[in-house]
Design an enzyme around this catalytic site. Structure first.
Site, PDB file in Angstrom:
ATOM      1  N   CYS A 124     -43.550  22.180  25.942  1.00  0.00           N
ATOM      2  CA  CYS A 124     -44.149  22.229  24.596  1.00  0.00           C
ATOM      3  C   CYS A 124     -43.093  22.026  23.521  1.00  0.00           C
ATOM      4  CB  CYS A 124     -44.836  23.573  24.361  1.00  0.00           C
ATOM      5  SG  CYS A 124     -46.160  23.927  25.515  1.00  0.00           S
TER       6      CYS A 124
HETATM    7  C1  BEZ Z   1     -44.131  24.284  29.122  1.00  0.00           C
HETATM    8  O1  BEZ Z   1     -44.410  23.951  27.969  1.00  0.00           O
HETATM    9  O2  BEZ Z   1     -43.029  24.079  29.597  1.00  0.00           O
HETATM   10  C2  BEZ Z   1     -45.178  24.944  29.963  1.00  0.00           C
HETATM   11  C3  BEZ Z   1     -46.116  25.769  29.375  1.00  0.00           C
HETATM   12  C4  BEZ Z   1     -47.052  26.386  30.188  1.00  0.00           C
HETATM   13  C5  BEZ Z   1     -47.062  26.157  31.557  1.00  0.00           C
HETATM   14  C6  BEZ Z   1     -46.129  25.297  32.115  1.00  0.00           C
HETATM   15  C7  BEZ Z   1     -45.174  24.666  31.310  1.00  0.00           C
END
Ligand code: BEZ
Length: 208
Positions: free
Chosen positions: A45
């Protein structure tokens, strides 16, 4: 019930990192790139938010406003934005919706129980200036989105609207476009005086 292409994007008024926003008023005459992400302070994210911020001039050139969303609070978003700016070398200026009670995420069917019961998956809604949903994409939590494709789709939709054409696979601005089969040759002569390359009667390519 899931939202379909051509549906009016459900309106909402909600707290964001830039104050309260009413979607339809805020979007005005712009297109909207509305996208959800699972959670603040997570790695994928963080890169996606940074990329969206870096691409602000590209979105602006396409008359498009970006709007993020996750099921976190405004306070969490604001703390995280500092990290995004620091780590992605950018200045994030678009609003991020705070949706801790999942009201908007459920309205837009962004929570997929196979992935999480509380966090949004990586949904994309491209909304046009008439508030119509023109494209949806859903990525799993583990895969960051391809922002070249998001810009390409905006270009394709806007070109299609402007010239009443369709765009072939992997089309990029400057490439030939398709005269849709719904336009017969008589009408096509008026609309495309530059002519076209008729590969099949149903496959006519022209330049714009
Ligand atoms: C991420 O943004 O890295 C992420 C968020 C939730 C689950 C898996 C990855």
């Amino acid at each position: 019930m899931s939202l379909k292409l051509g549906d009016t994007a459900p309106n909402f008024t909600i707290a964001t990192t830039k104050g309260e926003i009413n979607l339809h008023q805020w979007s005005g005459d712009s297109w909207v790139f509305f996208f959800s992400h699972p959670a603040d302070f997570t790695p994928v994210c963080t890169t996606e938010m940074g990329r969206t911020a870096q691409l602000a001039p590209e979105f602006e050139a396409r008359n498009t406003k970006s709007l993020g969303l996750s099921t976190d609070t405004v306070e969490e978003h604001l703390k995280w934005i500092s990290d995004v700016d620091d780590t992605q070398n950018t200045v994030l200026q678009f609003p991020i919706v705070a949706d801790p009670d999942h009201k908007i995420a459920e309205m837009y069917d962004m929570i997929h129980s196979g992935e999480s019961s509380t966090a949004a998956v990586r949904s994309v809604f491209i909304i046009d200036p008439d508030n119509k949903i023109r494209l949806t994409m859903t990525y799993p939590m583990s895969v960051g989105r391809n922002f070249d494709e998001i810009l390409r789709v905006l270009d394709a939709l806007q070109t299609g609207d402007k010239y009443s054409v369709a765009t072939p696979a992997d089309w990029r601005p400057g490439n030939d476009v398709i005269i849709p089969p719904s336009i017969d040759n008589e009408k096509a002569k008026q609309m495309f005086p530059q002519g076209w390359n008729e590969i099949r009667s149903y496959l006519r390519l022209t330049s714009i």
